[in-house]
Scaffold this motif. Structure first.
Motif, PDB file in Angstrom:
ATOM      1  N   PRO A 293      24.937  15.010  51.107  1.00  0.00           N
ATOM      2  CA  PRO A 293      25.335  13.644  50.737  1.00  0.00           C
ATOM      3  C   PRO A 293      26.582  13.601  49.849  1.00  0.00           C
ATOM      4  O   PRO A 293      27.376  12.662  49.925  1.00  0.00           O
ATOM      5  CB  PRO A 293      24.117  13.091  49.994  1.00  0.00           C
TER       6      PRO A 293
ATOM      7  N   TYR B 214      29.487  13.877  52.294  1.00  0.00           N
ATOM      8  CA  TYR B 214      29.589  12.693  53.155  1.00  0.00           C
ATOM      9  C   TYR B 214      30.047  11.460  52.387  1.00  0.00           C
ATOM     10  O   TYR B 214      30.827  10.660  52.903  1.00  0.00           O
ATOM     11  CB  TYR B 214      28.273  12.432  53.896  1.00  0.00           C
ATOM     12  N   ARG B 215      29.598  11.292  51.152  1.00  0.00           N
ATOM     13  CA  ARG B 215      30.068  10.152  50.348  1.00  0.00           C
ATOM     14  C   ARG B 215      31.553  10.279  50.061  1.00  0.00           C
ATOM     15  O   ARG B 215      32.296   9.294  50.138  1.00  0.00           O
ATOM     16  CB  ARG B 215      29.269  10.041  49.047  1.00  0.00           C
TER      17      ARG B 215
END
Length: 155
Positions: free
Chosen positions: A62, A65-66
């Motif tokens: 994450p 991806y963020r």
């Protein structure tokens, strides 16, 4: 050494562009952008995660991806759907206030993976015209063209 200087210039320009838009290029986002820019070919999120873990052992998917979502939103990188990989935008300065709405096409070598971003307004206009004829309004378009680069063709 010239590549490192060019990358650092691109990172400073990206930071300034984000600031002008009221966005923040955090140290993590800057680091992920740097990893995308230094990659010799389009790079996937998990390859970025592996590289990021060298300096940030706790990094998780994450996290990457963020950062990638932010960089895409700011017009600093492109996602190549065919390869599920990311490349730095060669003309990130264009994105002032309008993301990736500039025409962009990618030439992808099937043999060596070299990827080149081109901007051909004629291609963009042809896509928009064809879409209009079909009653479709184009919000954005990325054209990915596979073939063979000049170096591989001559080998």
């Amino acid at each position: 050494m010239a590549e490192a200087a060019m990358r650092e210039t691109a990172l400073r320009e990206a930071e300034a562009a984000c600031q002008r838009r009221g966005a923040t290029l955090t140290p993590l986002r800057r680091q992920v952008l740097g990893l995308v820019l230094e990659a010799e070919a389009p790079v996937g999120a998990y390859a970025l995660l592996d590289r990021l873990k060298m300096s940030r052992p706790g990094a998780a998917p994450p996290t990457v991806y963020r950062a990638l979502d932010f960089l895409l939103e700011q017009g600093l990188i492109h996602k190549l759907e065919r390869l599920n990989a990311y490349v730095g935008c060669t003309d990130a300065g264009h994105a002032e206030g309008h993301g990736h709405h500039h025409p962009h096409q990618f030439l992808i070598c099937r043999r060596c993976g070299t990827t080149v971003e081109i901007t051909d307004h004629g291609v963009a206009h042809a896509i928009e015209a064809a879409a209009r004829r079909a009653g479709f309004a184009v919000a954005s378009a990325t054209v990915e063209i596979e073939g063979e680069c000049a170096r591989c063709a001559s080998a």
